[in-house]
Enzyme design. Structure first.
Site, short mmCIF file in Angstrom:
data_model
loop_
_atom_site.label_atom_id
_atom_site.label_comp_id
_atom_site.label_asym_id
_atom_site.label_seq_id
_atom_site.Cartn_x
_atom_site.Cartn_y
_atom_site.Cartn_z
N LYS A 9 0.82 -1.17 -0.04
CA LYS A 9 -0.08 0.02 0.11
C LYS A 9 0.90 1.21 0.02
O LYS A 9 0.72 2.03 -0.97
CB LYS A 9 -1.00 0.05 1.19
CG LYS A 9 -2.16 -1.10 1.02
CD LYS A 9 -2.78 -1.49 2.47
CE LYS A 9 -3.91 -2.55 2.02
NZ LYS A 9 -4.73 -2.80 3.38
N GLN A 48 -4.76 -1.44 9.57
CA GLN A 48 -4.52 -2.64 9.14
C GLN A 48 -5.25 -3.83 9.96
O GLN A 48 -4.96 -3.80 11.29
CB GLN A 48 -3.20 -2.99 8.87
CG GLN A 48 -2.98 -4.35 8.11
CD GLN A 48 -3.66 -4.33 6.50
OE1 GLN A 48 -3.61 -3.51 6.10
NE2 GLN A 48 -3.87 -5.44 6.13
N ASP A 103 -10.87 2.92 3.92
CA ASP A 103 -11.35 1.55 3.92
C ASP A 103 -12.55 1.50 3.84
O ASP A 103 -13.02 0.29 3.37
CB ASP A 103 -10.89 0.93 5.25
CG ASP A 103 -9.63 0.04 5.11
OD1 ASP A 103 -9.23 -0.59 4.28
OD2 ASP A 103 -9.11 -0.11 6.19
N1 GUN Z 1 -6.93 -6.73 6.10
C1 GUN Z 1 -7.39 -7.47 5.02
N2 GUN Z 1 -7.75 -6.59 4.09
C2 GUN Z 1 -7.92 -5.39 4.64
C3 GUN Z 1 -8.48 -4.25 4.44
O1 GUN Z 1 -8.91 -4.00 3.25
N3 GUN Z 1 -8.00 -3.17 4.94
C4 GUN Z 1 -7.77 -3.14 6.22
N4 GUN Z 1 -7.44 -2.11 7.10
N5 GUN Z 1 -7.25 -4.34 6.83
C5 GUN Z 1 -7.26 -5.35 5.89
#
Ligand code: GUN
Length: 276
Positions: free
Chosen positions: A31, A75, A98
């Site tokens: 990311k 996350q 998100d």
């Molecule tokens: N863990 C797995 N997929 C995601 C996501 O799309 N966002 C976040 N914050 N954590 C994740």
């Protein structure tokens, strides 16, 4: 992005990673890498697994108040002593790139477009639309009912608009005759987190198969001793499906693209509000 740059605004994304979950570390690094590649300000705040919930909430408040931060992503999964719902509710909805905050989930469900869509399901819709897959009137079957993928995926596919208008079935661990459902699907979305559980014989010939799974399994033939695979057994499914996404390299990069799009939107909205 260009219009924003002309106004002196650089979209800023702050990713928060708590603890040392190996898969999360890889996702977060990607990311940050892609955010920087497209010219955004991307930074990752890494906190030890011993971080308390109060400390994490204090950090979120600090990011909420920071005008250079347009998007905040904490996350998941978090260490078990931290309640993810409390943390998600603490993120300012207008920075929740998100799309997990209840305000944004609610807007998505009723079809309002001024919130943020959750990145993985939004990426799946984008893939379907850009690949010319007809969703209108299609039988869409989702395997998995998580808040991150399964439930929002159903909400998006059922909307009355492009990439929607599908007849949606959501299957889960209590579903009877799971494969009766999968064999009916024109569009099959696997988001269950079980390595290669869906095989060619569970798929309708010509169906579009979207594999959201990301599982690490032992593989003695690899130097690393393991490999990544999806929820779909690719070789057998590929022979039956009309279209299919690979793992890795299918839904994952789309998720990141949607995250960056949400961050640009967050920056645009903030810039309009403060008249930059
Ligand atoms: N863990 C797995 N997929 C995601 C996501 O799309 N966002 C976040 N914050 N954590 C994740």
């Amino acid at each position: 992005m260009i219009a924003l740059a002309a106004r002196g605004v650089v979209p800023g994304l702050s990713v928060v990673l708590v603890g040392d979950d190996a898969a999360s570390a890889v996702y977060v690094a990607n990311k940050e890498k892609f955010a920087r590649q497209v010219g955004m300000h991307g930074d990752t705040i890494r906190l030890p697994a011993s971080t308390t919930q109060a400390e994490l909430l204090a950090l979120v408040e600090q990011l909420n108040a920071d005008d250079a931060v347009h998007g905040i992503l904490v996350q998941m999964p978090l260490p078990s002593h931290i309640d993810p719902d409390v943390v998600i509710r603490h993120i300012a909805p207008h920075k929740d790139v998100d799309g997990f905050h209840p305000v944004n989930v609610g807007k998505m469900l009723i079809g309002h477009t001024d919130g943020f869509l959750p990145c993985t399901p939004a990426g799946v819709i984008e893939l379907l639309v850009r690949s010319g897959v007809e969703t209108r009137g299609a039988e869409a079957v989702i395997v998995g009912r998580s808040n991150i993928v399964g439930k929002p995926m159903a909400a998006l596919l059922v909307q009355a608009r492009a990439g929607g208008d599908a007849t949606v079935t959501v299957c889960h661990s209590r579903s009877r005759d799971l494969f009766e459902h999968t064999r009916r699907a024109d569009i099959l979305i696997a988001a269950v987190g079980r390595a290669e559980m869906i095989r060619g014989e569970h798929i309708k010939p010509g169906a579009t198969v979207i594999d959201v799974g990301m599982n690490r399994v032992a593989d003695a033939s690899r130097a690393s001793g393991s490999r990544l695979c999806g929820d779909v057994h690719f070789e057998s499914a590929e022979a039956v499906a009309g279209k299919i996404t690979p793992v890795p390299g299918g839904v994952g990069p789309m998720t990141i693209a949607m995250l960056l799009q949400n961050t640009v939107r967050a920056a645009e909205r903030t810039a309009s509000r403060i008249g930059a």
